[in-house]
Scaffold this motif. Sequence first.
Motif, PDB file in Angstrom:
ATOM      1  N   ARG A 815       0.875  -1.162   0.045  1.00  0.00           N
ATOM      2  CA  ARG A 815       0.149  -0.063  -0.143  1.00  0.00           C
ATOM      3  C   ARG A 815       0.723   1.383   0.033  1.00  0.00           C
ATOM      4  O   ARG A 815       0.521   2.356  -0.661  1.00  0.00           O
ATOM      5  N   GLU A 816       1.992   1.171   0.934  1.00  0.00           N
ATOM      6  CA  GLU A 816       2.830   2.463   0.909  1.00  0.00           C
ATOM      7  C   GLU A 816       3.409   2.672  -0.426  1.00  0.00           C
ATOM      8  O   GLU A 816       3.604   3.836  -0.828  1.00  0.00           O
ATOM      9  N   LEU A 817       3.843   1.539  -1.136  1.00  0.00           N
ATOM     10  CA  LEU A 817       4.490   1.582  -2.693  1.00  0.00           C
ATOM     11  C   LEU A 817       3.488   2.208  -3.300  1.00  0.00           C
ATOM     12  O   LEU A 817       3.766   3.025  -4.125  1.00  0.00           O
ATOM     13  N   ILE A 818       2.464   1.940  -3.368  1.00  0.00           N
ATOM     14  CA  ILE A 818       1.165   2.630  -4.215  1.00  0.00           C
ATOM     15  C   ILE A 818       0.969   4.015  -4.121  1.00  0.00           C
ATOM     16  O   ILE A 818       0.792   4.757  -4.684  1.00  0.00           O
ATOM     17  N   TYR A 819       1.052   4.367  -2.720  1.00  0.00           N
ATOM     18  CA  TYR A 819       0.754   5.622  -2.392  1.00  0.00           C
ATOM     19  C   TYR A 819       2.111   6.525  -2.847  1.00  0.00           C
ATOM     20  O   TYR A 819       2.103   7.495  -3.309  1.00  0.00           O
ATOM     21  N   ILE A 820       3.151   6.032  -2.666  1.00  0.00           N
ATOM     22  CA  ILE A 820       4.278   6.812  -2.895  1.00  0.00           C
ATOM     23  C   ILE A 820       4.672   6.935  -4.452  1.00  0.00           C
ATOM     24  O   ILE A 820       5.069   8.133  -4.939  1.00  0.00           O
ATOM     25  N   ALA A 821       4.396   5.925  -5.068  1.00  0.00           N
ATOM     26  CA  ALA A 821       4.824   5.894  -6.575  1.00  0.00           C
ATOM     27  C   ALA A 821       3.759   5.422  -7.274  1.00  0.00           C
ATOM     28  O   ALA A 821       3.649   4.085  -7.832  1.00  0.00           O
ATOM     29  N   THR A 823       2.451   5.752 -10.126  1.00  0.00           N
ATOM     30  CA  THR A 823       2.434   5.530 -11.477  1.00  0.00           C
ATOM     31  C   THR A 823       3.616   4.005 -11.698  1.00  0.00           C
ATOM     32  O   THR A 823       3.576   3.317 -12.716  1.00  0.00           O
ATOM     33  N   VAL A 824       4.519   3.940 -10.848  1.00  0.00           N
ATOM     34  CA  VAL A 824       5.450   2.757 -10.733  1.00  0.00           C
ATOM     35  C   VAL A 824       4.651   1.439 -10.582  1.00  0.00           C
ATOM     36  O   VAL A 824       4.478   0.411 -11.282  1.00  0.00           O
ATOM     37  N   ALA A 825       3.709   1.654  -9.611  1.00  0.00           N
ATOM     38  CA  ALA A 825       2.517   0.599  -9.082  1.00  0.00           C
ATOM     39  C   ALA A 825       1.745   0.146 -10.422  1.00  0.00           C
ATOM     40  O   ALA A 825       1.556  -0.875 -10.977  1.00  0.00           O
TER      41      ALA A 825
END
Length: 867
Positions: A815-821, A823-825
């Motif tokens: 979830r943190e990855l989705i919030y932080i980046a 477009t990368v997700a």
Amino acid sequence: MFKKDKHRPENTPPSVPTGVFTSYIPQVRNHIPSPIPSNYGGANGEVATALPQSTTTASETPPSDTSGIFTGLYRHQNAATTPNSSSSSTLSASTRHPKPTVSFSTLHPSALQAAYEQGAQSAITAATQIEADKLEARNIIANYAVEPLEMLHLVDRWLQQLLDEFFQQRDQFKHTLYEKWENQELTNIIYDNNDRIRKIDAVYKELEKARDTLFSCEAFDELSSYLRKTDDGETDEMKEKVNILAEHYSKILQCLQFVDKETQTVGDDNSISDIKTNLLKLKELNNKQSHTICIVGLEKAGKSTFINALLGFELLPAAVERCTQIRTVLKPPLEGGNQQLFATVKFYDDQEFRVFFDKMTEKTDENQQQLQQRKEQVVQEREVLKAKFPEEHFHIHGQSGVERERTDIIKRLHDYITGELYVNIIKEITIYTDKLPGKNYELLDVPGFDSPIKEHRDAGLQAIKSADAFLFLTNGQQPSLTEPQIRLLNAIQKNHFEAMQRAFGIITKLDLCQTLAKYQEHYEKASTELKYKYFKPEHIYAACARIQILDENTEEFRVIASKLHSFGDDLEQGFERSKEGLNRFIEYELPKTHLRQLVDLGRTRLGRYVLERLAKIKEKELLPQNPSMMPIDEFIKQQNKANWDQVYYENIFQPVFAKANYWHAIIVTKERTKFIDDAKRKFHDLFLDLTKDFLKCTHQIEQLMFEAHGFTKLQLNAHPTDNSVREKLSIELEKIVDQTSDTLAKHFYHQYICELENILNDICPQLKDLYRTKLTLEKCTNETHALILRVCRPVIMATLRFSHLDLSVKQDAIRELIYIAPTVAFNIVNTFDRDGSGILGTAIPESVHVLAGGSQMTTSIIKTLFK
């Protein structure tokens, strides 16, 4: 939840009070997210857990266990805790005398290995998952860790920082470079060695000298006195004076033009150009060995008759009808040449003929049809004469029949001279004769200036321009000048201001007057008109040319002679006086005329121009106000200091600054795609190369489990070891990311920062370190790290850091990855994991579904990307 026991060894489970563990297990199970992705767990897709599916108390029935592990354990515990008679009766004896006992366990050997097999299987599963997670993390980072547009904005900010620094230091650079510029040590600008100021100074001094000497009143008075006192025997000396004075005037003209260029004076270019042309013409006339005398006037004014009188026989046609149509030149025989040559007829070439032919216009008594017919006749006649191009020569052959041959040639020449069709075909007729008066004479006869043919009028003006003297013949029977005559004289004075100095007025046909009173009236009227048009009184003559070619025994001669005698000496001696005056002018007065013209030119025009240019130099402050008080070198030094600001900003700073800005714009706009591709490729290739060993490294989870110190090893647990290995791998992978970003930062620094710094240092090629940016490689490296780790660290956490047994923590990292980046997700789901392989490819969409209920701005972006 639980308090950490400070006395408990690390990686050992906390002590649980009796009854707590049994009640905690369902709670832990309830915290495991559901559903769990099918690819989480062991090799068969099952979820590996260190916890049993169910637990019981000692009073409950043991669970079903095919392996027999839990059943055997349950029986062993009951046998140890339930007393019976036999056992109680023998307890004391056995206590006193212990006997060897046989194992109570009746477990099957395979059941006895279950604890090991279960731990070994979990170790294999953990190692397999680590390898898969390493590969996934590696590929994601290689492809998505670098956000190219973020990198472009970062580099753009760095470059702008350099440009701002450079601009803020511009005054400091100016101060540093001034001494080098003053010593002419800057190679990136062109030094003129102050030639301009020195040339202006030299010209100013030259003009001052000319003002005080050449154009002074004393100098002009001296030349005027020389002209009055000189005698006819000093011709050569006078010609030398003309050449010297003309040369001085030419140098002054060059100085005037230089001043006009430097002061950007507009308006006098044509005047100076005219003066220069006149000077060249005067020098040419002054040095001529053969002199041309042009005969001009209206048609039927007696031009051809006057020329025949000068020759002493009738060479040119002098009939009642219109006579001369072609430019005719009478020259002395060629020295050492062909003595038999009598005349040459020169034709226009094709190009010249076409120009004059196209200019043919209607005559006053001609319509368009008649003009066309005349043109056709001209073309036909030219075709007939083409066999004789470019010249036709007439010779007198042999000793006998000379007069007959001469008569025949003259008759043929008369046809050419008087034939109107030949005006656009024949360029010039030259007749060679030894009958010319004076020494080195050339007589030029042109068509009448009142001719309806424009070419005739143009020829008259051109002849006057090139002649050394011209005779203006006017008909005494019409003493008032006609409009064509006035136009001719006005054109002469306008285009050739000095021409009236070499003009002779010849009043003809006064012998036709019937009475003396009429003669005197016409003579006075014609003389006055000529004087009014600037003819010199001593150059005005009344002449009867006809009598000069008549036979003295004829009645016509006697009648004319008697009339001339009765009218007085002015007419009777007029022709001889005009001839003598013309000879005297050519031999002696012409050089005086040239010198007088130079004196008038200098007094009336050049002297004034010199004073104007001297004042202009002072007005523009091109030199010190008092040059005698300040040396030119000191003035140049002051000028250089005053002009340094302009020189620095226009020739040094601004060109370099503009070049640097242009380069900056090209990098971040026109070559943006190249930058993005280059940044992605460099990071991708280098990261994959640096992680080869990282990927090849295998992890012996089972061995590490055995080597670890713990509270008990009766039940093997791979999870602590798995967690520890993942932590170390995450740290190692992050270090590789740091190493890769270091290299990428160095590339950016040297490719862009150092390159722009080199461009800016073109401000002074000799001082390559004149400008040094405050932006260090360390700062660039840190900022590049920050951008790359912003994405890479969450990717490592979501893929590699946490075991698949820690589902809730792993879900939080995703979830943190989705919030932080986001477009990368998005790219991971839609690009990298299209084939369904990889954990994040399936975990991210589920987490997105959970996050979709949020109201944050980031949630809106996520909804937009994954809708």
